[in-house]
Write a protein that holds these residues in place. Structure first.
Motif, short mmCIF file in Angstrom:
data_model
loop_
_atom_site.label_atom_id
_atom_site.label_comp_id
_atom_site.label_asym_id
_atom_site.label_seq_id
_atom_site.Cartn_x
_atom_site.Cartn_y
_atom_site.Cartn_z
N GLY A 9 0.81 -1.21 0.00
CA GLY A 9 0.00 0.00 0.00
C GLY A 9 0.84 1.26 0.00
N GLY A 10 2.07 1.17 0.47
CA GLY A 10 2.96 2.33 0.49
C GLY A 10 3.73 2.55 -0.79
N VAL A 11 3.63 1.61 -1.73
CA VAL A 11 4.40 1.73 -2.98
C VAL A 11 4.05 2.98 -3.77
CG1 VAL A 11 4.83 0.62 -5.23
CG2 VAL A 11 4.94 -0.73 -3.12
N PRO A 12 2.78 3.34 -3.92
CA PRO A 12 2.48 4.57 -4.68
C PRO A 12 3.12 5.82 -4.07
CG PRO A 12 0.51 3.24 -4.51
CD PRO A 12 1.54 2.60 -3.61
N ALA A 13 3.09 5.93 -2.75
CA ALA A 13 3.72 7.09 -2.10
C ALA A 13 5.23 7.06 -2.32
CB ALA A 13 3.40 7.11 -0.61
N PHE A 14 5.82 5.87 -2.17
CA PHE A 14 7.26 5.74 -2.42
C PHE A 14 7.60 6.19 -3.83
CE2 PHE A 14 10.37 3.13 -4.66
CZ PHE A 14 11.54 3.52 -4.02
N LEU A 15 6.87 5.68 -4.81
CA LEU A 15 7.15 6.03 -6.20
C LEU A 15 6.96 7.52 -6.46
CD1 LEU A 15 5.54 2.98 -8.04
CD2 LEU A 15 7.99 3.45 -7.71
N SER A 16 5.97 8.11 -5.82
CA SER A 16 5.73 9.55 -5.98
C SER A 16 6.90 10.37 -5.44
CB SER A 16 4.44 9.96 -5.27
OG SER A 16 3.34 9.33 -5.84
N TYR A 17 7.30 10.10 -4.21
CA TYR A 17 8.39 10.86 -3.61
C TYR A 17 9.72 10.57 -4.29
CZ TYR A 17 5.46 12.80 0.03
OH TYR A 17 4.49 13.51 0.70
N PHE A 18 9.96 9.31 -4.65
CA PHE A 18 11.20 8.96 -5.34
C PHE A 18 11.25 9.65 -6.70
CE2 PHE A 18 13.98 6.18 -7.86
CZ PHE A 18 15.10 6.18 -7.05
#
Length: 136
Positions: A9-18
């Motif tokens: 569930g945290g992957v989209p946030a990770f990809l956004s910030y990265f």
């Protein structure tokens, strides 16, 4: 199985910030090489360590506060704004060193490593102070 779903569930946030981080690093590189009078990439390609040291220090000096911006951001917009602040501060650091060291771009182009090392050290120092100031 539920815990894997929680992590994913945290992957989209990770990809956004990265993605924003990579984008801001690329913007920093483009702006930095346009504002400095010496051609960093050409000098590095010609195996001039002073240019690599100075540019590497500027990159690290930018990445440090960018790390703080990403770590403490309350939104993607907040992250971009603080990333822009980090970019501006790092550019001021270069111009401050340039004011202190006569002919800094020429000295880096001539591969005078002391100038490159000092520029890198100031960039990293300013980056550390900038990052610490972003730990709101």
């Amino acid at each position: 199985m539920e815990s894997i779903a929680n992590y994913l569930g945290g992957v989209p946030a990770f990809l956004s910030y990265f993605g924003i981080g990579i984008g801001l690093v690329l913007v920093f590189c483009l702006v930095y090489v346009r504002l400095t009078p010496h051609a960093e990439f050409a000098l590095i390609k010609d195996n001039k360590p002073a240019a690599a040291i100075a540019f590497g220090g500027a990159l690290i000096g930018f990445a440090l506060p960018l790390h703080a911006a990403i770590s403490h951001a309350v939104s993607l917009y907040d992250c971009v704004l603080w990333g822009a602040v980090a970019l501006v501060v790092q550019l001021f650091a270069f111009f401050a060193v340039r004011a202190l060291i006569p002919d800094l771009p020429g000295r880096i182009a001539r591969d005078e490593r002391a100038a490159g090392i000092f520029a890198a050290a100031v960039s990293i120092t300013v980056g550390l102070l900038n990052a610490a100031s972003m730990s709101y």
